[in-house]
Design a protein around this motif. Structure first.
Motif, mmCIF file in Angstrom:
data_model
loop_
_atom_site.group_PDB
_atom_site.id
_atom_site.type_symbol
_atom_site.label_atom_id
_atom_site.label_comp_id
_atom_site.label_asym_id
_atom_site.label_seq_id
_atom_site.Cartn_x
_atom_site.Cartn_y
_atom_site.Cartn_z
ATOM 1 N N UNK A 17 1.185 -1.565 -0.034
ATOM 2 C CA UNK A 17 -0.274 -0.107 -0.071
ATOM 3 C C UNK A 17 0.828 1.752 0.147
ATOM 4 N N UNK A 18 2.166 1.200 0.980
ATOM 5 C CA UNK A 18 2.561 2.160 1.362
ATOM 6 C C UNK A 18 3.213 2.844 -0.215
ATOM 7 N N UNK A 19 3.567 2.348 -0.510
ATOM 8 C CA UNK A 19 4.864 1.327 -2.452
ATOM 9 C C UNK A 19 4.508 1.857 -2.978
ATOM 10 N N UNK A 20 3.313 1.101 -3.569
ATOM 11 C CA UNK A 20 2.626 2.085 -4.522
ATOM 12 C C UNK A 20 1.556 3.566 -4.649
ATOM 13 N N UNK A 21 1.373 3.623 -3.313
ATOM 14 C CA UNK A 21 0.083 5.011 -2.971
ATOM 15 C C UNK A 21 2.002 5.654 -4.080
ATOM 16 N N UNK A 22 2.717 6.431 -2.839
ATOM 17 C CA UNK A 22 3.903 6.753 -3.195
ATOM 18 C C UNK A 22 4.090 6.878 -4.345
#
Length: 190
Positions: A17-22
């Protein structure tokens, strides 16, 4: 065994989630943003499922129902983001979309392998299975949209996959809510 599987699924999805969001924000990709929110919804689902392990069927069904409603809410939120970008514009970065899509696909294949042993379990585990299958399909769509953005020089493939992922997320949420209601009804009928 369910508990260990769910902890692994929760960890993978929270990280992705964090990787794809950023990277989705950097790439200006609705497909990646949609998939990141799908990962967030999945992380919540796995957290709720983790809570339900060892609990009564009614608690498992209630946990699944809550996760289904969350999935529907996030899917509708992604649809609004797609519409916002449709009207106000975006310039998706195709190479970044494809690379992140491949990483997310690999992560979801691992998740699918982990959850496959438990898909015949309680409604909370079937919900987890549904989310994992949808994620693999969404990742394939993100990769395809990134390739089409490059080939066509257009942002529309990215917007289209964002819309499709939104629909998958909402459909999965509705399916989970239905199964949870059926499970709750079967408990009440006893």
């Amino acid at each position: 065994m369910e508990r260990k599987t769910l902890v692994a699924l929760l960890s993978i999805n929270a990280f992705m989630f964090f990787l794809e969001l950023v990277l989705g924000l950097i790439a200006e990709s609705t497909g990646l943003l949609a998939d990141s929110l799908d990962m967030l919804a999945d992380a919540f689902v796995y957290g709720v499922s983790l809570y339900a392990v060892g609990k009564a069927v009614a608690k498992k069904a209630s946990a699944a129902r809550i996760s289904g409603y969350l999935q529907i809410l996030l899917g509708v939120g992604v649809l609004f983001e797609v519409l916002r970008r449709l009207f106000f514009g975006s310039e998706p970065q195709s190479t970044l979309i494809v690379v992140v899509g491949i990483v997310a696909l690999l992560a979801n294949i691992v998740c699918l392998g982990l959850i496959s042993k438990h898909r015949g379990g309680g409604v909370h585990m079937r919900a987890s299975w549904i989310f994992s299958v949808n994620d693999v399909l969404a990742n394939l769509g993100v990769i395809l949209s990134g390739a089409l953005v490059a080939i066509l020089g257009s942002r529309y493939p990215d917007l289209l996959i964002g819309m499709i992922i939104s629909a998958l997320v909402v459909r999965g949420g509705i399916q989970i809510v239905r199964e949870a209601r059926e499970a709750e009804k079967s408990v009440q009928d006893r």
